[in-house]
Motif scaffolding. Structure first.
Motif, PDB file in Angstrom:
ATOM      1  N   ARG A  39       0.336  -1.316  -0.299  1.00 30.44           N
ATOM      2  CA  ARG A  39      -0.343   0.393   0.016  1.00 30.44           C
ATOM      3  C   ARG A  39       0.177   0.928  -0.018  1.00 30.44           C
ATOM      4  NH1 ARG A  39      -3.306  -0.022   5.251  1.00 30.44           N
ATOM      5  NH2 ARG A  39      -4.541   1.948   4.159  1.00 30.44           N
ATOM      6  N   ALA A  40       2.041   0.996   0.854  1.00 30.17           N
ATOM      7  CA  ALA A  40       2.835   2.044   0.337  1.00 30.17           C
ATOM      8  C   ALA A  40       3.623   2.633  -0.640  1.00 30.17           C
ATOM      9  CB  ALA A  40       4.401   2.174   1.764  1.00 30.17           C
ATOM     10  N   ALA A  41       3.919   1.733  -1.529  1.00 32.59           N
ATOM     11  CA  ALA A  41       3.747   2.114  -2.911  1.00 32.59           C
ATOM     12  C   ALA A  41       5.837   2.911  -2.971  1.00 32.59           C
ATOM     13  CB  ALA A  41       2.867   3.004  -3.824  1.00 32.59           C
ATOM     14  N   GLY A  42       6.786   2.321  -2.319  1.00 34.77           N
ATOM     15  CA  GLY A  42       7.555   3.123  -2.521  1.00 34.77           C
ATOM     16  C   GLY A  42       7.785   3.695  -1.235  1.00 34.77           C
ATOM     17  N   ARG A  43       6.807   3.969  -0.487  1.00 36.89           N
ATOM     18  CA  ARG A  43       7.511   5.218   0.266  1.00 36.89           C
ATOM     19  C   ARG A  43       7.954   4.335   1.814  1.00 36.89           C
ATOM     20  NH1 ARG A  43       4.125   8.628  -2.088  1.00 36.89           N
ATOM     21  NH2 ARG A  43       4.488  10.762  -1.551  1.00 36.89           N
ATOM     22  N   PRO A  44       9.125   4.741   2.323  1.00 41.25           N
ATOM     23  CA  PRO A  44       9.995   4.216   3.340  1.00 41.25           C
ATOM     24  C   PRO A  44       8.296   3.776   5.144  1.00 41.25           C
ATOM     25  CG  PRO A  44      10.657   5.739   2.892  1.00 41.25           C
ATOM     26  CD  PRO A  44       9.822   5.657   1.894  1.00 41.25           C
ATOM     27  N   ILE A  45       7.985   2.641   5.545  1.00 37.87           N
ATOM     28  CA  ILE A  45       6.859   3.176   5.971  1.00 37.87           C
ATOM     29  C   ILE A  45       8.034   3.110   8.369  1.00 37.87           C
ATOM     30  CG2 ILE A  45       5.319   1.735   7.800  1.00 37.87           C
ATOM     31  CD1 ILE A  45       4.781   0.471   4.939  1.00 37.87           C
ATOM     32  N   ARG A  46       7.569   4.374   8.535  1.00 33.56           N
ATOM     33  CA  ARG A  46       8.057   4.135  10.014  1.00 33.56           C
ATOM     34  C   ARG A  46       7.147   4.140  10.798  1.00 33.56           C
ATOM     35  NH1 ARG A  46      11.117   7.355  12.570  1.00 33.56           N
ATOM     36  NH2 ARG A  46      12.126   8.751  10.972  1.00 33.56           N
TER      37      ARG A  46
END
Length: 406
Positions: A39-46
């Motif tokens: 779901r984040a499509a490439g953005r890092p998840i904190r």
């Protein structure tokens, strides 16, 4: 509706363990982690640690591709995590404290620890928070990393605080206010502004498809769509204004329920998520995703006061937030059980009604789900790790490690 074979699997795997007990289904947990990355499509998840509160699970996720950094909920927690990881493969994990701190002791500990001070970022939304740091540390203190929190609620009446849709957090709402505070931080000795954060609770924390309430769902989707579009423009402008006075390492936004809409905002460099790993009942009512229930707890049947009623031991694990039925635990297995309106989930007993209660006997177990993700860990000192059909490990929660961060 859960498959009744799951109940047999859970009962068999934990038959040697005494209830009340809590388990984490590692297969479901890992599937949820993978879905968050998709779901984040490439953005890092904190990782939002308050939604997990089990160090073993936080560490497991941090070692997965797509996850980077922790969003802690208190400064003492951030320091505890940083100290525990020092010298290991997670030693360089950066930790953002999501809420302002007024803890002088923790601030002094942060200032005295060069390693932690390079990784931990505290939250500010006013000059008062800078004053707290100076009061705790005195003048000439080492440089403290700070993140500015932007209020990302929706104010539909010309942006004025007549109608405020969202959580009451930061007083910084406009890009001009953000730049003004950023300038104050830049000009204040002993501080470095490294990030901007905004949690859009009116999108991330409200399911857009509430069961049995189609009209309410339509209204929520209308509100969330307009809020997301307004926020994307305002947050991007705030970032632009702040960058005139400070270099930002990150712009954090979102939550489990808003990953897609937050992703539309190109000014956001990372998203925060935690509840989506666990799959509590609060996240059952979203159209865009369906996390698997990865953490469950079992209560033993201790009484049978009538044919269709079974009384469970303990169970009053009420979630925080507005008091109401949606904050109580939900009977999950066997299917067909519900809490009794006049008693609810109690401190020492929780009666349940329903057709399935007929077959329950004293000593049997009922499996339940919590409303919010991390708060169950405040009730148990350990989670039993279920891998396939077996309990393969038992890991401590924060409470089990003797930690209570409020």
């Amino acid at each position: 509706m859960p498959d009744e074979t799951l109940r047999a699997r859970l009962d068999a795997a934990t038959k040697q363990l005494e209830a009340p007990l809590a388990i984490v289904d590692l297969d479901a947990f890992d599937r949820n982690a993978d879905d968050l990355v998709r779901r984040a499509a490439g953005r890092p998840i904190r990782i939002a640690s308050k939604s997990v509160r089990v160090r073993h699970l936080i560490e497991r996720v941090l070692r997965k591709d797509g996850f980077a950094g922790v969003m802690a909920y208190s400064l003492p927690e951030a320091l505890w995590l940083a100290h525990g990881w020092a010298g290991g493969d997670l030693a360089d994990v950066d930790i953002l404290v999501a809420y302002p701190t007024v803890d002088h002791t923790a601030l002094r500990e942060l200032a005295a620890d060069d390693h932690a001070r390079g990784l931990v970022t505290i939250m500010v939304d006013s000059v008062a928070h800078l004053d707290i740091v100076d009061a705790a540390l005195g003048t000439g203190h080492p440089e403290i990393r700070v993140c500015l929190e932007l209020d990302v609620a929706w104010r539909p009446v010309f942006g004025r605080d007549i109608a405020h849709v969202g959580t009451r957090r930061s007083p910084v709402f406009t890009p001009a206010q953000a730049r003004a505070l950023a300038t104050e931080i830049r000009d204040r000795s002993g501080f470095r502004l490294v990030g901007l954060m905004g949690y859009e609770g009116q999108i991330a924390g409200l399911g857009d498809q509430p069961a049995g309430k189609p009209l309410m769902g339509a209204v929520l989707r209308w509100m969330q769509d307009r809020s997301a579009h307004e926020l994307a423009a305002r947050r991007a402008e705030a970032v632009h204004e702040i960058k005139k006075v400070a270099d930002l390492e990150f712009v954090n936004g979102g939550g489990t329920g808003s990953i897609e809409t937050t992703g539309f905002d190109q000014s956001v460099t990372e998203v925060a998520a935690g509840s989506g790993l666990v799959g509590p009942t609060l996240f059952d009512n979203y159209r865009r995703f369906t996390p698997a229930p990865a953490v469950l707890f079992a209560l033993p049947v201790v009484r049978k006061p009538r044919k269709r009623t079974a009384t469970l031991f303990s169970g009053g694990y009420i979630a925080s937030g507005p008091a109401g039925k949606d904050r109580t635990p939900t009977p999950y297995l066997p299917t067909g059980l519900s809490l009794i309106a006049t008693e609810g989930a109690g401190e020492v007993q929780t009666p349940v009604n329903g057709r399935a209660a007929k077959d329950l006997r004293v000593g049997d177990r009922v499996w339940l789900r919590h409303t919010k993700a991390g708060e169950l860990a405040e009730r148990f000192t350990e989670y039993h790790v279920l891998t396939g059909d077996r309990v393969t490990a038992t890991v401590p929660t924060y409470r089990g490690e003797g930690q209570c961060f409020g």
